[in-house]
Design an enzyme around this catalytic site. Sequence first.
Site, PDB file in Angstrom:
ATOM      1  N   HIS A 101     -11.893 -13.722  -2.240  1.00 42.10           N
ATOM      2  CA  HIS A 101     -12.893 -12.777  -2.738  1.00 42.10           C
ATOM      3  C   HIS A 101     -13.847 -13.452  -3.715  1.00 42.10           C
ATOM      4  CE1 HIS A 101     -10.205  -9.017  -1.805  1.00 42.10           C
ATOM      5  NE2 HIS A 101     -10.401  -9.793  -0.762  1.00 42.10           N
ATOM      6  N   ASP A 158      -1.836 -13.527  -0.256  1.00 35.86           N
ATOM      7  CA  ASP A 158      -2.472 -12.625   0.708  1.00 35.86           C
ATOM      8  C   ASP A 158      -3.070 -13.503   1.792  1.00 35.86           C
ATOM      9  OD1 ASP A 158      -3.366 -10.442   2.025  1.00 35.86           O
ATOM     10  OD2 ASP A 158      -4.819  -9.806   0.535  1.00 35.86           O
ATOM     11  N   HIS A 183       0.875  -1.160   0.000  1.00 36.26           N
ATOM     12  CA  HIS A 183       0.000   0.000   0.000  1.00 36.26           C
ATOM     13  C   HIS A 183       0.919   1.219   0.000  1.00 36.26           C
ATOM     14  CE1 HIS A 183      -2.486  -3.111   2.112  1.00 36.26           C
ATOM     15  NE2 HIS A 183      -3.363  -2.690   1.211  1.00 36.26           N
ATOM     16  N   GLU A 194      -9.007  -5.147  -7.869  1.00 38.66           N
ATOM     17  CA  GLU A 194      -9.125  -6.303  -6.974  1.00 38.66           C
ATOM     18  C   GLU A 194     -10.522  -6.284  -6.366  1.00 38.66           C
ATOM     19  OE1 GLU A 194      -7.120  -8.282  -2.968  1.00 38.66           O
ATOM     20  OE2 GLU A 194      -6.287  -6.442  -3.802  1.00 38.66           O
ATOM     21  N   ASP A 201       2.450   1.815   3.323  1.00 40.78           N
ATOM     22  CA  ASP A 201       3.424   0.824   3.769  1.00 40.78           C
ATOM     23  C   ASP A 201       4.841   1.311   3.483  1.00 40.78           C
ATOM     24  OD1 ASP A 201       1.576  -1.161   4.631  1.00 40.78           O
ATOM     25  OD2 ASP A 201       1.323  -1.839   2.562  1.00 40.78           O
ATOM     26  N   ASP A 206     -13.653 -12.628   5.406  1.00 42.72           N
ATOM     27  CA  ASP A 206     -12.462 -12.853   4.581  1.00 42.72           C
ATOM     28  C   ASP A 206     -11.364 -13.454   5.454  1.00 42.72           C
ATOM     29  OD1 ASP A 206     -10.540 -12.790   2.662  1.00 42.72           O
ATOM     30  OD2 ASP A 206     -10.616 -10.641   2.309  1.00 42.72           O
ATOM     31  N   GLU A 255      -8.329 -12.480  -6.200  1.00 36.34           N
ATOM     32  CA  GLU A 255      -8.031 -13.130  -4.929  1.00 36.34           C
ATOM     33  C   GLU A 255      -8.961 -14.312  -4.729  1.00 36.34           C
ATOM     34  OE1 GLU A 255      -8.155 -12.187  -0.152  1.00 36.34           O
ATOM     35  OE2 GLU A 255      -7.155 -10.772  -1.493  1.00 36.34           O
TER      36      GLU A 255
END
Length: 345
Positions: free
Chosen positions: A211, A281, A49, A172, A52, A246, A208
């Site tokens: 997801h 992830d 991100h 995403e 980050d 999630d 993902e």
Amino acid sequence: MEKGYRFSFGPWNIHTGADPFGPPVREEFSFDEKLDIAVKLRFDAIQFHDDDIVDVNLSASEIEKKVKEIKKKLDDRNLAAEFVAPRIWEYPLTVDGTFTSNNPEARKYAIERTKKAIDIANLIGTKNLVLWPAREGSYNREAKDAKIAIDRFVDYLNKVLEYDKNIRILGEMKPNEPMDASYCPTTGHFLALASMTIAPERVGVLIETAHAILAGLEPSDEMGFALSFGKLWGIHLNDQNGLKYDQDRTFGVVNPKRALSQVYLLEKYGYGKNGEYVGLDVKVLRTQKKEVSYKHLQYSKEIFLALVELVRSLDENKLEQLRNAQDYEEIDYYITMKLLGGKNV
């Protein structure tokens, strides 16, 4: 590259174990320690991100200086930056969404924050901008106008594409959480939006596993859909125990057959040959001690590579004969026995 693949994860995948119902249960690894873990586990890139990398509230010159420092840390370890994602959903102004918000100040913030993320991406050395439209939805149908929301979504994408003629947007998608319902819940929704932009050739997807499952879809089917459009530019592999929150479990530990079907598609259609990464992830289980709180990354990668070997051992002629015969029961048996290490298949 291991077996033809390169791997990445994000620094948030090694964390303190805090959750919405409890405090941290272990101390945090430093950023440098996380990079060293990536090297130890033979990963190739780090997902980011924007914040980050650097405090986005700093001045432009301070941001540039800090990003160059982080890039040197990556270069010193032979690590790349896979992408940068603007974290636009964690801000008091954006409680109602960002570029689909009813608040014009929130929409303005989304654009300015994303432009800053693009500048950071260029400095860190990636052209990939991942967009998770976390709060672009509603808690009830009357809260927003769905058509206007989609129009604003496309307008936002166009502004991003206009700002940098080299940046690529990877959507995403997620059907829910933190919002009750997303305006763009699936790969197909986002690629439809991409077709309305000024540069659809620079808009693709990052899929993902969890997801897709939360949308009631098979991850491999979503990947196949994106592959057919030439738009599968990134993946986040993990696992999910049903239609719950999630979970981001270690890849393949809940449903190995589902994991195999994803690897099968990726292997069959040459994912990674154009520089794409196998991105993970996955969350650390809350019960893990600090010193072993990276096993989920290690094991996800090992399971992926084991499944690559399994896929390469499949008898494609046999599978094709069974498909032609419509003997799907035999296919189920063949694949399941392969997973179980059966000696007669």
